[in-house]
Design a protein around this motif. Structure first.
Motif, PDB file in Angstrom:
ATOM      1  N   ASP A   8     -36.560  53.969 138.200  1.00 40.42           N
ATOM      2  CA  ASP A   8     -35.968  54.633 139.361  1.00 40.42           C
ATOM      3  C   ASP A   8     -34.668  53.967 139.814  1.00 40.42           C
ATOM      4  O   ASP A   8     -34.121  54.299 140.851  1.00 40.42           O
ATOM      5  CB  ASP A   8     -36.962  54.711 140.522  1.00 40.42           C
ATOM      6  N   GLY A   9     -34.156  53.008 139.028  1.00 42.95           N
ATOM      7  CA  GLY A   9     -32.883  52.380 139.326  1.00 42.95           C
ATOM      8  C   GLY A   9     -32.972  51.067 140.075  1.00 42.95           C
ATOM      9  O   GLY A   9     -32.005  50.316 140.125  1.00 42.95           O
ATOM     10  N   ARG A  10     -34.132  50.776 140.663  1.00 40.20           N
ATOM     11  CA  ARG A  10     -34.293  49.499 141.362  1.00 40.20           C
ATOM     12  C   ARG A  10     -34.413  48.367 140.354  1.00 40.20           C
ATOM     13  O   ARG A  10     -34.702  48.590 139.182  1.00 40.20           O
ATOM     14  CB  ARG A  10     -35.544  49.512 142.240  1.00 40.20           C
ATOM     15  N   VAL A  11     -34.204  47.145 140.816  1.00 37.63           N
ATOM     16  CA  VAL A  11     -34.372  45.964 139.980  1.00 37.63           C
ATOM     17  C   VAL A  11     -35.507  45.138 140.569  1.00 37.63           C
ATOM     18  O   VAL A  11     -35.526  44.858 141.762  1.00 37.63           O
ATOM     19  CB  VAL A  11     -33.073  45.135 139.909  1.00 37.63           C
ATOM     20  N   LEU A  12     -36.461  44.775 139.740  1.00 36.03           N
ATOM     21  CA  LEU A  12     -37.590  43.950 140.153  1.00 36.03           C
ATOM     22  C   LEU A  12     -37.289  42.508 139.792  1.00 36.03           C
ATOM     23  O   LEU A  12     -37.018  42.192 138.633  1.00 36.03           O
ATOM     24  CB  LEU A  12     -38.869  44.410 139.450  1.00 36.03           C
ATOM     25  N   HIS A  13     -37.283  41.619 140.787  1.00 42.70           N
ATOM     26  CA  HIS A  13     -37.061  40.189 140.599  1.00 42.70           C
ATOM     27  C   HIS A  13     -38.344  39.450 140.945  1.00 42.70           C
ATOM     28  O   HIS A  13     -38.952  39.721 141.970  1.00 42.70           O
ATOM     29  CB  HIS A  13     -35.953  39.672 141.519  1.00 42.70           C
ATOM     30  N   ILE A  14     -38.747  38.522 140.097  1.00 41.23           N
ATOM     31  CA  ILE A  14     -39.919  37.688 140.368  1.00 41.23           C
ATOM     32  C   ILE A  14     -39.493  36.236 140.298  1.00 41.23           C
ATOM     33  O   ILE A  14     -39.085  35.797 139.230  1.00 41.23           O
ATOM     34  CB  ILE A  14     -41.046  37.936 139.354  1.00 41.23           C
ATOM     35  N   PRO A  15     -39.531  35.411 141.325  1.00 42.90           N
ATOM     36  CA  PRO A  15     -39.815  35.791 142.705  1.00 42.90           C
ATOM     37  C   PRO A  15     -38.599  36.487 143.308  1.00 42.90           C
ATOM     38  O   PRO A  15     -37.477  36.284 142.868  1.00 42.90           O
ATOM     39  CB  PRO A  15     -40.069  34.452 143.403  1.00 42.90           C
ATOM     40  N   ALA A  68     -46.679  27.405 142.354  1.00 42.01           N
ATOM     41  CA  ALA A  68     -48.052  27.658 141.904  1.00 42.01           C
ATOM     42  C   ALA A  68     -48.446  29.131 142.071  1.00 42.01           C
ATOM     43  O   ALA A  68     -48.960  29.754 141.133  1.00 42.01           O
ATOM     44  CB  ALA A  68     -49.028  26.757 142.641  1.00 42.01           C
ATOM     45  N   GLU A  69     -48.224  29.692 143.255  1.00 46.91           N
ATOM     46  CA  GLU A  69     -48.598  31.092 143.487  1.00 46.91           C
ATOM     47  C   GLU A  69     -47.739  32.042 142.671  1.00 46.91           C
ATOM     48  O   GLU A  69     -48.233  33.035 142.132  1.00 46.91           O
ATOM     49  CB  GLU A  69     -48.472  31.437 144.967  1.00 46.91           C
ATOM     50  N   VAL A  70     -46.462  31.760 142.572  1.00 46.81           N
ATOM     51  CA  VAL A  70     -45.563  32.623 141.817  1.00 46.81           C
ATOM     52  C   VAL A  70     -45.921  32.598 140.336  1.00 46.81           C
ATOM     53  O   VAL A  70     -45.905  33.638 139.669  1.00 46.81           O
ATOM     54  CB  VAL A  70     -44.089  32.200 142.033  1.00 46.81           C
ATOM     55  N   ASN A  71     -46.263  31.426 139.806  1.00 41.93           N
ATOM     56  CA  ASN A  71     -46.648  31.338 138.403  1.00 41.93           C
ATOM     57  C   ASN A  71     -47.895  32.163 138.121  1.00 41.93           C
ATOM     58  O   ASN A  71     -47.968  32.857 137.099  1.00 41.93           O
ATOM     59  CB  ASN A  71     -46.860  29.888 137.991  1.00 41.93           C
ATOM     60  N   ALA A  72     -48.868  32.111 139.006  1.00 40.91           N
ATOM     61  CA  ALA A  72     -50.074  32.931 138.826  1.00 40.91           C
ATOM     62  C   ALA A  72     -49.722  34.414 138.856  1.00 40.91           C
ATOM     63  O   ALA A  72     -50.213  35.199 138.042  1.00 40.91           O
ATOM     64  CB  ALA A  72     -51.097  32.591 139.900  1.00 40.91           C
TER      65      ALA A  72
END
Length: 98
Positions: A8-15, A68-72
């Motif tokens: 839909d054109g958005r970009v997903l960044h983690i985190p 830690a949470e982001v890695n999980a």
């Protein structure tokens, strides 16, 4: 940071940026259900590449407590991407066998 452009054109960044920190400076991960809703929006050609980036990002920061949470969450999202890619591949195999 791992990122992918959604259909839909958005970009997903983690985190995501800006980082949300708790009282102990741990980076808060997105909710599991929010990540699961985004997996179908990732283009099929990018699923495995994105999963690889997620695993690499988690590996690089495996000893940093604030990640830690982001890695999980990265590993859960990578698993969802792989499962989605396998489901699409199975559907293609069934269609070509018929």
């Amino acid at each position: 940071m791992s990122s992918v452009r959604l259909t839909d054109g958005r970009v997903l960044h983690i985190p995501g940026a800006p980082f949300v920190l708790d009282s102990h400076s741990v980076i808060m991960a997105p909710a599991d259900n929010a990540l699961a809703e985004l997996v179908p929006l990732i283009p099929a050609d990018d699923l495995l590449l994105f999963a690889g980036r997620l695993v690499t990002g988690a590996r690089k920061r495996r000893r940093e407590p604030k990640y830690a949470e982001v890695n999980a969450a990265r590993l859960k999202l990578a698993r969802l991407c792989i499962d989605h890619a396998l489901a699409e591949w199975s559907a293609v195999q069934v269609a070509t066998d018929a």
